[in-house]
Design an enzyme around this catalytic site. Sequence first.
Site, PDB file in Angstrom:
ATOM      1  N   ASP A 226       0.824  -1.211   0.000  1.00 45.23           N
ATOM      2  CA  ASP A 226       0.000   0.000   0.000  1.00 45.23           C
ATOM      3  C   ASP A 226       0.859   1.262   0.000  1.00 45.23           C
ATOM      4  O   ASP A 226       0.664   2.168  -0.818  1.00 45.23           O
ATOM      5  CB  ASP A 226      -0.944   0.013   1.207  1.00 45.23           C
ATOM      6  CG  ASP A 226      -1.957  -1.115   1.182  1.00 45.23           C
ATOM      7  OD1 ASP A 226      -2.267  -1.601   0.080  1.00 45.23           O
ATOM      8  OD2 ASP A 226      -2.438  -1.508   2.250  1.00 45.23           O
ATOM      9  N   GLU A 342      -9.195  -2.282   3.823  1.00 47.10           N
ATOM     10  CA  GLU A 342      -8.981  -1.820   5.196  1.00 47.10           C
ATOM     11  C   GLU A 342     -10.144  -0.975   5.672  1.00 47.10           C
ATOM     12  O   GLU A 342     -10.545  -1.049   6.844  1.00 47.10           O
ATOM     13  CB  GLU A 342      -7.667  -1.040   5.294  1.00 47.10           C
ATOM     14  CG  GLU A 342      -6.433  -1.921   5.143  1.00 47.10           C
ATOM     15  CD  GLU A 342      -5.140  -1.139   5.304  1.00 47.10           C
ATOM     16  OE1 GLU A 342      -5.201   0.104   5.374  1.00 47.10           O
ATOM     17  OE2 GLU A 342      -4.065  -1.768   5.350  1.00 47.10           O
TER      18      GLU A 342
END
Length: 446
Positions: A226, A342
């Site tokens: 990420d 997430e």
Amino acid sequence: MELLNRITDYLIDNELRLATAESCTAGLIISELTRVPGSGQSIDCGLGVYSPQSKNRYLGVSYDTIERYGLTSEAVACEMAAGALNNNDANVALANTGIAGPNPGDDDTPIGTVCFAWAFRHSGDHYHYCETRRFDGERNEVRLAAAHYALERLPHYHRLCLESTTTPAEKTRSHQAVQRAIVTQLQTRTDIEAQHEMERRRDFLCRIMNESGQTTLVLGISGGVDSTVAGRLAQLAVEQRRDEGEQATFIAMRLPYGVQQDADDADKALAFIQPDEVLDVNIQGASDALLESLDSGGLSFEDPGQRDFVLGNIKARQRMVAQYAVAGTRSGLVIGTDQAAEALMGFFTKYGDGACDVAPLTGLTKRQVRLLGQHLGAPESLVNKAPTADLESLAPQKLDEVALGVSYEEIDAFLENLDVSERAFDTIVNTYRRTEHKRQLPIAPD
């Protein structure tokens, strides 16, 4: 008036607060119900949503759903009801979408066809039901009949909800409606084209810098996919700004707690990203000092595990404190690495890694972040690295999937509106609802 009085009494007796999402009836359900004195105590809101854009904007109805099933469909009605229930202070929602006339639908849907959905919030769960009916008469006769029918069927479906006698087909529709509503709220797209997404998100960072007048982007680099992808997008953005004659700098930050166990991965990420500047700030001293101050201030913990968990959140917040200190010094914006997987699971520290000024990965599944990483040319070992937050000292390198209780493959499937197991669905939806506060602004008085 007999129907309206009866439904008003039912709402009051069962402590139901109603929200409507009306396309075909355009507010007529609420208008009819408010003819009854005292009905206002059971009404939360009424939304008239005609266009596809308004259905998406106010209710989270997916454009993919509209394109696949058509505006007059139970799938769209279900998403409308789910959006009305999720976005308002109501425990029952009614929705409809249909063809009142004088002309058939663009897909030749007959005049008088109306699709309905009823959604209920009960005992921590959501229940969704839908029907399609065809009414005779002129345009306004169809609209009035549809409004009354939606109210008339409310007690029937509420009793099914209370009795938990939902049929397998209704349960499947309910799950699909909840899933689609969540996916739309998280701005997730089923399919992406990597080059287009890279350019769109790079240009987004350029635009925000221009609009804000800030000249620096700041991001902590962990060595995971990420931050690697977000970091490369940031570097590409500032290079584009400089090509346009503007001042722009990207500062990447190493933020270890003591010695970082996967420091080699962070080095690989920085070598790939090629940031303008790198700052190395060890957060251990500040984190430990705060925990010691809490100890001396009288805070007690249940056990070492709880103490370690609290320290983990302190680490995440100290990292964000450091990034904002740099941004404040250098006229900068802090980049967040939150993506849809997430966000769905609330898997971030509130006001820690969840705090940022810009979030260029918003809406991407974990699979799609990896796809962008591959497209950008990131090292394969980082693209496919098993994700870990690495906040708990007593459980170093603990895998995200262990903490979440569900795999990223299942999470991504949910976000792509694919079928998942009953266990995965329950885990994901329950976690999403439990962590709702993380995705909202601070709660304020009504």
